[in-house]
Design a protein around this motif. Structure first.
Motif, short mmCIF file in Angstrom:
data_model
loop_
_atom_site.label_atom_id
_atom_site.label_comp_id
_atom_site.label_asym_id
_atom_site.label_seq_id
_atom_site.Cartn_x
_atom_site.Cartn_y
_atom_site.Cartn_z
N ALA A 184 39.02 41.90 38.36
CA ALA A 184 40.31 41.80 37.65
C ALA A 184 40.38 42.99 36.70
O ALA A 184 40.07 44.11 37.11
CB ALA A 184 40.41 40.46 36.91
N SER A 234 43.89 36.49 37.25
CA SER A 234 42.86 36.69 36.24
C SER A 234 41.49 36.68 36.88
O SER A 234 41.32 36.21 38.02
CB SER A 234 42.93 35.60 35.17
N GLY A 235 40.50 37.14 36.14
CA GLY A 235 39.13 37.09 36.62
C GLY A 235 38.61 35.67 36.77
O GLY A 235 37.89 35.36 37.71
N GLY A 252 44.03 39.33 39.43
CA GLY A 252 42.65 39.09 39.84
C GLY A 252 42.53 39.18 41.34
O GLY A 252 43.52 39.01 42.07
N VAL A 257 34.39 41.62 37.53
CA VAL A 257 35.59 41.56 36.71
C VAL A 257 35.56 42.65 35.64
O VAL A 257 36.56 43.32 35.38
CB VAL A 257 35.73 40.16 36.07
#
Length: 447
Positions: A275, A114-115, A286, A249
């Protein structure tokens, strides 16, 4: 069992047993979505919606891209999982591709899911590399929802978690916002005073490891730095021996008409996080990318980070397919071209509606900011009203847009318009015709 549930049962079970994140539970009535294709998704009743914000500004390829879907299937059949101390074909292939598309000089990669995890890794890396503690962020920013990334977030989403989970060592400075400058200056006469202020902070805080910036601020209003801002900030970081971290992101992966937003200013960050569009959000991935000097440091020093799903094969294979599809469809250049068309249409609306304070954007990444007074730039709503759960003007307009079959991301007193990069001019026209109509809600509130 799912086939035997009615749509209402699906909604009820979800509400009863799941959290509606970033909202009060009683305010959550989730739409039951069953499919998507191109720039459109479909609910359980069969109604179709044009996705004018790529969900959370992430479904860059649109829905149902067969190449990415096949890559997920193929990777699952080849190797669904292996621990990150081993390597895979997908890991090597993606690493090679990243060297082609990332800003020059970023040569070492950490893969997560994930970011927010990418930002966590970036801040840990910055502190390990520099031996320093403090991080300077900016107030109108969002970097994620876990402890470290939320602690580095400047906007009011961090307020409910403070002071218990406040991250030690993070201090905030002014964002770059030429529409409504927090320092009450005007560009270019200001000499980019918001960057000078960050330099003042660096020299008076001491022990600063890094400056963390969204290259183009995302949810908080698509704030685009003026020419010279990042060049000046890069010089300030170099002169003070600190790192520049670019959070891409949301703004990365062709969204702004460049592979990465920081490319617009020909500036090389020391660390880049991303991400969302890296897999068009088909699977969670990410990335934290670092420069060669940081890579060299960890040849002799412990890289004290990692987790079970690091470099997960099922996330890496689809990233390769996503990049290949972006190249095949020439989506970066297409975002720039379609963005020019979008900008013309949005600025025409600004001339027509007194409730529009500013239209700003790059590529297919735009914000329309609503105001009560164009001269005073007074927003319709405040952060506290949003946190208190009060109805916002932008939410009323977004609801009308949904009724018209268009999803549009509303936030505070602005909209984030960031459709899939495959959107057509006809689809843009369809969405903006409805937007034109429903902006009358805000126009009517101007006294």
């Amino acid at each position: 069992m799912a086939d035997t549930l009615t749509s209402q049962q699906v909604v009820d079970i979800t509400k009863q047993h799941n959290f509606g994140t970033w909202r009060r539970g009683k305010q959550w009535n989730p739409l039951h979505v069953v499919s998507g294709d191109g720039c459109w998704f479909t609910d359980a009743s069969g109604k179709r919606y044009l996705d004018f914000s790529a969900q959370l500004m992430c479904v860059n390829l649109g829905y149902n891209n067969q190449a990415v879907i096949k890559s997920i299937q193929d990777q699952a059949a080849e190797l669904a999982y292996i621990q990150p101390s081993y390597t895979t074909n997908a890991r090597a292939e993606l690493s090679q591709l990243l060297l082609e598309v990332l800003p020059a000089g970023l040569t070492k990669f950490f893969f997560c899911t994930s970011g927010t995890e990418a930002v966590e890794a970036a801040l840990k890396i910055a502190r390990l590399y520099t031996g320093k503690t403090k991080v300077i962020g900016r107030y109108r920013s969002y970097h994620g929802s876990t402890a470290t990334s939320m602690g580095a977030t400047g906007d009011a989403r961090r307020w409910p978690s403070e002071p218990r989970s406040k991250l030690p060592g993070v201090v905030f400075g002014p964002e770059v916002n030429c529409y409504k400058c927090p320092l009450k200056h005007s560009y270019p006469e200001c000499g980019i005073a918001c960057a000078d202020y960050l330099e003042y902070m660096i020299r008076n805080e001491g022990d600063v490891a890094a400056v963390l910036c969204e290259s183009v601020v995302g949810t908080n209003g698509v704030l685009i730095p003026p020419p010279g801002y990042y060049q000046k900030l890069r010089r300030i970081c170099d002169e003070n021996n600190i790192l520049l971290i670019a959070d891409e992101v949301m703004a990365g992966w062709g969204r702004t008409g460049k592979w990465f937003a920081i490319n617009h200013w020909d500036v090389q960050p020391d660390i880049l996080t991303t991400a969302k569009g890296i897999t068009s959000a088909y699977v969670p991935l990410g990335l934290t990318a670092v420069s060669q000097k940081i890579s060299d440091f960890f040849e002799e020093n412990l890289f004290a980070h990692g987790h079970t799903y690091e470099a997960h094969p099922l996330t890496l294979g689809p990233a390769v397919a996503t990049i290949r599809e972006m190249q095949r469809l020439n989506l970066v250049d297409r975002a720039a071209e379609m963005g020019s068309y979008m900008g013309e249409k949005l600025n025409a609306l600004k001339a027509k509606h007194p409730s529009i304070g500013e239209v700003r954007g790059l590529g297919l990444f735009w914000a329309v900011e609503l105001v009560k007074d164009q001269k005073l730039k007074t927003p319709f709503n405040t952060w506290q009203e949003k946190l208190d759960g009060k109805p916002l003007v932008v939410d009323q307009i977004a609801a009308r847009m949904m009724a018209s079959g268009i999803f549009l991301q509303a936030w505070m007193s602005h909209f984030v318009i960031a459709p899939p990069l495959i959107i057509t001019k006809e689809e843009i026209d369809f969405a903006l015709a409805a937007f034109d109509e429903h902006l009358s809600i805000a126009d009517a509130l101007i006294g």
